[in-house]
Each structure stands twice: as C-alpha cells, then as structure tokens.
Design a protein around this motif. Structure first.
Motif, PDB file in Angstrom:
ATOM      1  N   LEU A  66      -9.292 -11.166 -18.502  1.00 45.16           N
ATOM      2  CA  LEU A  66      -8.112 -11.140 -17.631  1.00 45.16           C
ATOM      3  C   LEU A  66      -6.832 -11.090 -18.457  1.00 45.16           C
ATOM      4  N   TYR A  67      -6.789 -11.859 -19.544  1.00 43.43           N
ATOM      5  CA  TYR A  67      -5.608 -11.884 -20.413  1.00 43.43           C
ATOM      6  C   TYR A  67      -5.364 -10.506 -21.018  1.00 43.43           C
ATOM      7  N   ILE A  68      -6.403  -9.864 -21.538  1.00 40.05           N
ATOM      8  CA  ILE A  68      -6.252  -8.542 -22.163  1.00 40.05           C
ATOM      9  C   ILE A  68      -5.844  -7.502 -21.123  1.00 40.05           C
ATOM     10  N   TYR A  69      -6.410  -7.597 -19.917  1.00 41.12           N
ATOM     11  CA  TYR A  69      -6.022  -6.670 -18.855  1.00 41.12           C
ATOM     12  C   TYR A  69      -4.529  -6.804 -18.550  1.00 41.12           C
ATOM     13  N   GLY A  70      -4.053  -8.045 -18.454  1.00 43.10           N
ATOM     14  CA  GLY A  70      -2.629  -8.262 -18.200  1.00 43.10           C
ATOM     15  C   GLY A  70      -1.767  -7.710 -19.322  1.00 43.10           C
ATOM     16  N   TYR A  71      -2.227  -7.866 -20.565  1.00 42.02           N
ATOM     17  CA  TYR A  71      -1.480  -7.346 -21.721  1.00 42.02           C
ATOM     18  C   TYR A  71      -1.357  -5.831 -21.640  1.00 42.02           C
ATOM     19  N   LEU A  72      -2.454  -5.144 -21.316  1.00 40.75           N
ATOM     20  CA  LEU A  72      -2.441  -3.684 -21.267  1.00 40.75           C
ATOM     21  C   LEU A  72      -1.645  -3.149 -20.084  1.00 40.75           C
ATOM     22  N   ASN A  73      -1.487  -3.952 -19.044  1.00 39.36           N
ATOM     23  CA  ASN A  73      -0.794  -3.496 -17.836  1.00 39.36           C
ATOM     24  C   ASN A  73       0.557  -4.183 -17.644  1.00 39.36           C
ATOM     25  N   LYS A  74       1.085  -4.763 -18.725  1.00 40.31           N
ATOM     26  CA  LYS A  74       2.440  -5.327 -18.727  1.00 40.31           C
ATOM     27  C   LYS A  74       2.614  -6.436 -17.690  1.00 40.31           C
ATOM     28  N   MET A  75       1.569  -7.262 -17.536  1.00 39.68           N
ATOM     29  CA  MET A  75       1.655  -8.427 -16.650  1.00 39.68           C
ATOM     30  C   MET A  75       1.596  -9.676 -17.517  1.00 39.68           C
ATOM     31  N   ARG A  76       2.738 -10.273 -17.799  1.00 37.88           N
ATOM     32  CA  ARG A  76       2.804 -11.468 -18.626  1.00 37.88           C
ATOM     33  C   ARG A  76       2.727 -12.741 -17.793  1.00 37.88           C
ATOM     34  N   SER A  77       3.109 -12.645 -16.523  1.00 37.23           N
ATOM     35  CA  SER A  77       3.178 -13.824 -15.663  1.00 37.23           C
ATOM     36  C   SER A  77       1.782 -14.254 -15.221  1.00 37.23           C
ATOM     37  N   SER A  78       1.479 -15.543 -15.376  1.00 35.08           N
ATOM     38  CA  SER A  78       0.184 -16.055 -14.923  1.00 35.08           C
ATOM     39  C   SER A  78       0.081 -15.989 -13.399  1.00 35.08           C
ATOM     40  N   ARG A  79       1.202 -16.078 -12.704  1.00 39.19           N
ATOM     41  CA  ARG A  79       1.175 -15.972 -11.241  1.00 39.19           C
ATOM     42  C   ARG A  79       0.845 -14.536 -10.810  1.00 39.19           C
ATOM     43  N   LEU A  81      -0.988 -12.472 -12.542  1.00 35.38           N
ATOM     44  CA  LEU A  81      -2.410 -12.311 -12.826  1.00 35.38           C
ATOM     45  C   LEU A  81      -3.258 -12.986 -11.755  1.00 35.38           C
ATOM     46  N   GLU A  82      -2.792 -14.133 -11.268  1.00 31.33           N
ATOM     47  CA  GLU A  82      -3.501 -14.821 -10.189  1.00 31.33           C
ATOM     48  C   GLU A  82      -3.561 -13.939  -8.941  1.00 31.33           C
ATOM     49  N   LYS A  83      -2.435 -13.301  -8.595  1.00 30.62           N
ATOM     50  CA  LYS A  83      -2.404 -12.417  -7.425  1.00 30.62           C
ATOM     51  C   LYS A  83      -3.338 -11.222  -7.623  1.00 30.62           C
ATOM     52  N   SER A  84      -3.376 -10.694  -8.862  1.00 30.93           N
ATOM     53  CA  SER A  84      -4.217  -9.531  -9.141  1.00 30.93           C
ATOM     54  C   SER A  84      -5.696  -9.838  -8.927  1.00 30.93           C
ATOM     55  N   CYS A  85      -6.092 -11.086  -9.177  1.00 34.23           N
ATOM     56  CA  CYS A  85      -7.493 -11.475  -8.978  1.00 34.23           C
ATOM     57  C   CYS A  85      -7.902 -11.351  -7.514  1.00 34.23           C
ATOM     58  N   LYS A  86      -6.945 -11.392  -6.602  1.00 36.78           N
ATOM     59  CA  LYS A  86      -7.245 -11.381  -5.169  1.00 36.78           C
ATOM     60  C   LYS A  86      -7.027 -10.025  -4.513  1.00 36.78           C
ATOM     61  N   LEU A  98     -13.977 -13.479  -9.578  1.00 29.76           N
ATOM     62  CA  LEU A  98     -13.451 -14.827  -9.803  1.00 29.76           C
ATOM     63  C   LEU A  98     -11.965 -14.870  -9.482  1.00 29.76           C
ATOM     64  N   GLN A  99     -11.471 -16.054  -9.097  1.00 19.50           N
ATOM     65  CA  GLN A  99     -10.062 -16.200  -8.720  1.00 19.50           C
ATOM     66  C   GLN A  99      -9.452 -17.445  -9.355  1.00 19.50           C
ATOM     67  N   PRO A 100      -9.279 -17.460 -10.689  1.00 22.51           N
ATOM     68  CA  PRO A 100      -8.618 -18.615 -11.324  1.00 22.51           C
ATOM     69  C   PRO A 100      -7.155 -18.689 -10.896  1.00 22.51           C
ATOM     70  N   ASP A 101      -6.630 -19.908 -10.773  1.00 23.21           N
ATOM     71  CA  ASP A 101      -5.225 -20.043 -10.382  1.00 23.21           C
ATOM     72  C   ASP A 101      -4.320 -19.899 -11.606  1.00 23.21           C
ATOM     73  N   HIS A 102      -3.012 -19.870 -11.341  1.00 23.48           N
ATOM     74  CA  HIS A 102      -2.053 -19.592 -12.425  1.00 23.48           C
ATOM     75  C   HIS A 102      -2.041 -20.695 -13.477  1.00 23.48           C
ATOM     76  N   ASN A 103      -2.322 -21.933 -13.077  1.00 26.96           N
ATOM     77  CA  ASN A 103      -2.365 -23.026 -14.057  1.00 26.96           C
ATOM     78  C   ASN A 103      -3.511 -22.826 -15.051  1.00 26.96           C
ATOM     79  N   THR A 104      -4.670 -22.433 -14.541  1.00 26.71           N
ATOM     80  CA  THR A 104      -5.817 -22.185 -15.406  1.00 26.71           C
ATOM     81  C   THR A 104      -5.522 -21.059 -16.391  1.00 26.71           C
ATOM     82  N   ILE A 105      -4.899 -19.986 -15.895  1.00 24.14           N
ATOM     83  CA  ILE A 105      -4.573 -18.837 -16.746  1.00 24.14           C
ATOM     84  C   ILE A 105      -3.544 -19.223 -17.800  1.00 24.14           C
ATOM     85  N   ALA A 106      -2.507 -19.961 -17.382  1.00 20.28           N
ATOM     86  CA  ALA A 106      -1.460 -20.380 -18.317  1.00 20.28           C
ATOM     87  C   ALA A 106      -1.999 -21.343 -19.368  1.00 20.28           C
TER      88      ALA A 106
END
Length: 285
Positions: A66-79, A81-86, A98-106
């Motif tokens: 999930l972290y690498i996907y966010g890096y490649l798609n210019k999504m730095r915000s954990s929130r 990334l949380e929305k993208s999971c859904k 899976l749907q980790p929340d923003h706290n888990t990602i951060a």
C-alpha cells in the motif's frame, strides 16, 4: 439524440467479474505485488512479532504494498490511502480487500523508516541487475521542504538574548510604575510582571537546551528542523533533502533527509554513491 446508457445499479449479473479478472495483465500493481513478495521482509527489519491479545495486526507485506502504491501515485496522506482501500479497485486487488485505517498506515510509515530505506536500496539493486543504472554520470541536487515549525519557534543564541533583553526592559518599566501607582492598579501590573517573568524563564530554559545540544540553533515544535536559506536571502525552517540520480534513465539511486546546507551534505552523498555503485569511475554534476 442518442447517448450511451449505463447499467441499472440494481441489475444482478449472471457472471460476476472477480478482482483478478478486472485487473489488466500489465497493470503496475502486479509489479508491486511481485516485487514485495520477492523480498524477505524479516531481513529488512520489519516487525513480525505481535502479541496474540486483541485484534490481529496487519501483515507488513500488505502495508508495504500500500505504501509503495501511494508513492507511485502521489498519495502521501494516510487518510487518502485509507479511502483508496475502500474505493480503488487497484488497491483492493493489491491488498486483497483489506481496509487498514489511517492510524495504522501512518504508524507503519513512522515505525519503519530504516526498513523502508532498505527496500529502496533493494529496488536500486534490482534496477542495476537489469542494466537500468548506467553508473557513469550522476547528478546531485537538493530540495528544501518546510518543516512543521514556524520561524518564531526557532531560536539561536542572539535571538534568545534579544528576547530576554526586551523582557528586562519591560520589567524595569513595570516595576517603576508599580512603585508609584495606586492600589487598585497594582494587582493588574503585578500580574503582567509575573507573566513576563514566566516568559523570561521559558527563554532561559531554551538557552540552556541550546547550550546542552551543542548546536547553533534549536526548533521547539519540530526539533530536527533548522532554519536555512531557501533562495537569495529568504530563509525558512526546513529540511534539506539530498537526491542522487543516475543519468541513463533518470532513476534516483539515493536520497537523504538532512538539516544542513548543501556544502556540508553533498560530500557525504558522493561517498554513498561509491558504496551503492561499488565503483568510483563516474562523473558527478
């Protein structure tokens, strides 16, 4: 006039499409999935031993994807990334719904900086294996990123001395006024004097911290940040991110977040490049 019509949302499909079938064979998420699965993450320092009490933890493999996907798609915000999971079908495929929340990602990003750096090194090593790194011409540059620390919360010895001198002047005036004023006004003036004394003690504590740190400046909100020149005579409290890029395909081979200026950071980056490329036969710009 005719228009293309969508399907009714209540329509039941006889042959539902799986996540696997909906993902194109050349989609980049398949590369992320293959790359992360090829790594022995336990050797990279990621945490795998979690207590059995409470809710099970997310596997570091899924959070890294999930972290690498966010890096490649210019999504730095954990929130974000949380929305993208859904709602992002690529992410749903990548981490199997899976749907980790923003706290888990951060927290994953905060707790594993060294391990994530090793993953970057593994990516560079893979690029070098496939001859994507030339190793003959490198370019080094820096970018300043503003820190979460305002200029007023950044101090050096001279700035602290000016603040204390200003407070001393104010205290002298208030004490003089206190000695000649009427009784009803004395309580108000004394409260003001107490407030200035407290501020002076705060500055003295900061001065003591500065002496103990052995540094020339101190930031109270973001302790690692430093005030530095951004351009011309404009300064900001910031970080200086050094990056080294290989010229063959413009791929970054190294990065480092520093709080020093370029003259102090560039030499170290060149030494690191020698280690990464295992050679010193290259030209640097």
């Amino acid at each position: 006039m005719k228009f293309i019509q969508g399907n009714a949302r209540t329509q039941i499909h006889l042959f539902p499409v799986s996540l696997e079938a909906s993902m194109a064979p050349d989609n980049e998420v398949r590369l992320i999935d293959l790359f992360v699965d090829s790594l022995a993450l336990s050797d990279f320092g990621f945490k795998f031993d979690f207590t059995e009490n409470g809710r099970p933890a997310y596997h570091p493999t899924d959070l890294l994807k999930l972290y690498i996907y966010g890096y490649l798609n210019k999504m730095r915000s954990s929130r974000d990334l949380e929305k993208s999971c859904k709602r992002n079908i690529e992410v749903m495929w990548l981490i199997k719904g899976l749907q980790p929340d923003h706290n888990t990602i951060a927290n994953f990003r905060r707790d594993n900086p060294k391990s994530i750096k090793k993953v970057f090194r593994a990516c560079v090593a893979m690029a070098e294996h496939f001859a994507l790194i030339g190793g003959h011409l490198l370019a080094g540059d820096s970018t300043k990123f503003r820190a979460q620390n305002s200029k007023k919360n950044n101090f050096n010895a001279n700035k602290i001395a000016r603040h204390i001198a200003y407070i001393d002047d104010k205290l002298a005036l208030y004490n003089q006024e206190l000695s000649i004023c009427d009784a009803p006004r004395k309580k108000e003036i004394q409260q003001t004097i107490d407030k200035h004394i407290k501020r002076k003690l705060d500055y003295q504590n900061i001065a003591q911290q500065l002496v103990e740190s052995g540094d020339t400046q101190i930031s109270t909100s973001d302790p690692d940040s430093r005030q530095m020149i951004i351009r011309n005579n404009i300064t900001e409290v910031a970080y200086n991110v050094q990056t080294t890029v290989d010229a063959k395909y413009n791929l970054p081979i190294d990065y480092k977040v520093t709080n020093t200026n370029d003259s102090k950071a560039m030499g170290n980056m060149l030494q690191r490049s020698k280690t990464i490329l295992r050679s010193n036969a290259f030209t640097v710009l």
